[in-house]
Design a protein around this motif. Sequence first.
Motif, mmCIF file in Angstrom:
data_model
loop_
_atom_site.group_PDB
_atom_site.id
_atom_site.type_symbol
_atom_site.label_atom_id
_atom_site.label_comp_id
_atom_site.label_asym_id
_atom_site.label_seq_id
_atom_site.Cartn_x
_atom_site.Cartn_y
_atom_site.Cartn_z
ATOM 1 N N GLY A 1 11.313 -4.375 -5.857
ATOM 2 C CA GLY A 1 11.962 -3.735 -7.001
ATOM 3 C C GLY A 1 12.171 -2.244 -6.934
ATOM 4 N N ARG A 2 12.077 -1.659 -5.763
ATOM 5 C CA ARG A 2 12.217 -0.194 -5.689
ATOM 6 C C ARG A 2 13.573 0.282 -6.204
ATOM 7 N N PHE A 3 14.672 -0.343 -5.733
ATOM 8 C CA PHE A 3 15.983 0.123 -6.192
ATOM 9 C C PHE A 3 16.212 -0.271 -7.642
ATOM 10 N N ALA A 4 15.757 -1.436 -8.053
ATOM 11 C CA ALA A 4 15.897 -1.864 -9.453
ATOM 12 C C ALA A 4 15.226 -0.860 -10.384
ATOM 13 N N ARG A 5 14.064 -0.347 -9.994
ATOM 14 C CA ARG A 5 13.382 0.662 -10.822
ATOM 15 C C ARG A 5 14.155 1.974 -10.864
ATOM 16 N N ARG A 6 14.815 2.309 -9.773
ATOM 17 C CA ARG A 6 15.635 3.533 -9.779
ATOM 18 C C ARG A 6 16.817 3.379 -10.720
ATOM 19 N N LEU A 7 17.392 2.176 -10.767
ATOM 20 C CA LEU A 7 18.476 1.919 -11.726
ATOM 21 C C LEU A 7 17.955 2.016 -13.154
ATOM 22 N N ALA A 8 16.797 1.425 -13.410
ATOM 23 C CA ALA A 8 16.198 1.475 -14.748
ATOM 24 C C ALA A 8 15.905 2.918 -15.153
ATOM 25 N N VAL B 1 16.693 -10.029 -9.237
ATOM 26 C CA VAL B 1 16.387 -11.375 -8.763
ATOM 27 C C VAL B 1 16.082 -11.370 -7.270
ATOM 28 N N ASP B 2 15.199 -12.291 -6.895
ATOM 29 C CA ASP B 2 14.838 -12.476 -5.496
ATOM 30 C C ASP B 2 14.383 -13.914 -5.333
ATOM 31 N N PRO B 3 14.718 -14.572 -4.221
ATOM 32 C CA PRO B 3 14.287 -15.958 -4.044
ATOM 33 C C PRO B 3 12.816 -16.108 -3.667
ATOM 34 N N SER B 4 12.162 -15.015 -3.296
ATOM 35 C CA SER B 4 10.765 -15.074 -2.849
ATOM 36 C C SER B 4 9.799 -14.883 -4.020
ATOM 37 N N ALA B 5 8.966 -15.889 -4.254
ATOM 38 C CA ALA B 5 7.954 -15.791 -5.305
ATOM 39 C C ALA B 5 6.991 -14.635 -5.014
ATOM 40 N N LYS B 6 6.686 -14.420 -3.745
ATOM 41 C CA LYS B 6 5.780 -13.343 -3.337
ATOM 42 C C LYS B 6 6.359 -11.969 -3.698
ATOM 43 N N MET B 7 7.645 -11.790 -3.448
ATOM 44 C CA MET B 7 8.281 -10.509 -3.759
ATOM 45 C C MET B 7 8.357 -10.281 -5.270
ATOM 46 N N ILE B 8 8.697 -11.312 -6.021
ATOM 47 C CA ILE B 8 8.777 -11.175 -7.481
ATOM 48 C C ILE B 8 7.399 -10.872 -8.062
ATOM 49 N N ALA B 9 6.361 -11.527 -7.539
ATOM 50 C CA ALA B 9 4.994 -11.251 -8.014
ATOM 51 C C ALA B 9 4.616 -9.796 -7.747
ATOM 52 N N ALA B 10 4.958 -9.291 -6.572
ATOM 53 C CA ALA B 10 4.667 -7.887 -6.242
ATOM 54 C C ALA B 10 5.457 -6.948 -7.146
ATOM 55 N N ALA B 11 6.726 -7.263 -7.398
ATOM 56 C CA ALA B 11 7.562 -6.428 -8.267
ATOM 57 C C ALA B 11 7.004 -6.406 -9.688
ATOM 58 N N GLU B 12 6.581 -7.549 -10.186
ATOM 59 C CA GLU B 12 6.040 -7.610 -11.544
ATOM 60 C C GLU B 12 4.713 -6.856 -11.656
ATOM 61 N N ARG B 13 3.898 -6.885 -10.602
ATOM 62 C CA ARG B 13 2.631 -6.120 -10.622
ATOM 63 C C ARG B 13 2.916 -4.630 -10.756
ATOM 64 N N ILE B 14 3.945 -4.171 -10.062
ATOM 65 C CA ILE B 14 4.297 -2.745 -10.115
ATOM 66 C C ILE B 14 4.957 -2.416 -11.448
ATOM 67 N N GLY B 15 5.785 -3.325 -11.973
ATOM 68 C CA GLY B 15 6.455 -3.123 -13.264
ATOM 69 C C GLY B 15 7.549 -2.079 -13.176
ATOM 70 N N GLY B 16 7.760 -1.342 -14.258
ATOM 71 C CA GLY B 16 8.698 -0.232 -14.231
ATOM 72 C C GLY B 16 10.012 -0.426 -14.945
ATOM 73 N N GLY B 17 10.187 -1.480 -15.712
ATOM 74 C CA GLY B 17 11.387 -1.588 -16.536
ATOM 75 C C GLY B 17 12.311 -2.752 -16.281
ATOM 76 N N PRO B 18 12.647 -3.083 -15.029
ATOM 77 C CA PRO B 18 13.571 -4.200 -14.808
ATOM 78 C C PRO B 18 12.965 -5.539 -15.231
ATOM 79 N N ARG B 19 13.843 -6.492 -15.521
ATOM 80 C CA ARG B 19 13.415 -7.874 -15.762
ATOM 81 C C ARG B 19 13.500 -8.597 -14.426
#
Length: 195
Positions: free
Chosen positions: A32-39, A48-66
């Motif tokens: 989610g690095r670029f998604a957070r920059r957009l937010a 969105v990402d097809p990898s459950a591992k990547m989405i879990a990591a993005a959600e742990r970091i948070g920062g605004g995007p859904r």
Amino acid sequence: MPFDHNDHYHRLLLRKLPRHGRTALDVGCGTGRFARRLAARGYEVDAVDPSAKMIAAAERIGGGPRFRRADAASATLPRARYDVVSCLASLHHMPFRTVTRFRDALAPGGVLLVLGCYAGHTWWDLAAVPANAVARAGAAGGDRLRRSGPPVAGAPVRAPEMSLTAVRAEAARLLPGARVRQLLYWRYLLTYTVT
């Protein structure tokens, strides 16, 4: 990998955003690095990402995007919803024609930004080799000085199959008026604006 070729181009992509954009879809968002920059720019971001591992990591970091686990090549995307659809180093993981789904998700005046990877080598890629070595050495030194922790687990990697020539030809066929610009570090930037 201390130097991230995709992150290197975030500022270039941010300069291509429409002036009054408010909604964005980041495809293949990874952590989610670029998604957070957009937010941070005030966008309401679906990432969105097809990898459950990547989405879990993005959600742990948070920062605004859904953040949502989804395969953009087959998931239902809303029509004419987004002012920006971004896709960083992800298009080569899906059929190239998926760009038409991204186009259809853009609102009038919306911009598609694809930072893509291509197969094969061009003369321009020779310049990337020494530049890449210098950038990696500098990033590694900076990481040691900051004593940063271990990196977040990387996204799935797949070698691109389309040459830059093939990317240009398919972009012209599927997205008339699209521009494809070769970049350093084995990347290209595809931009397309819905009129």
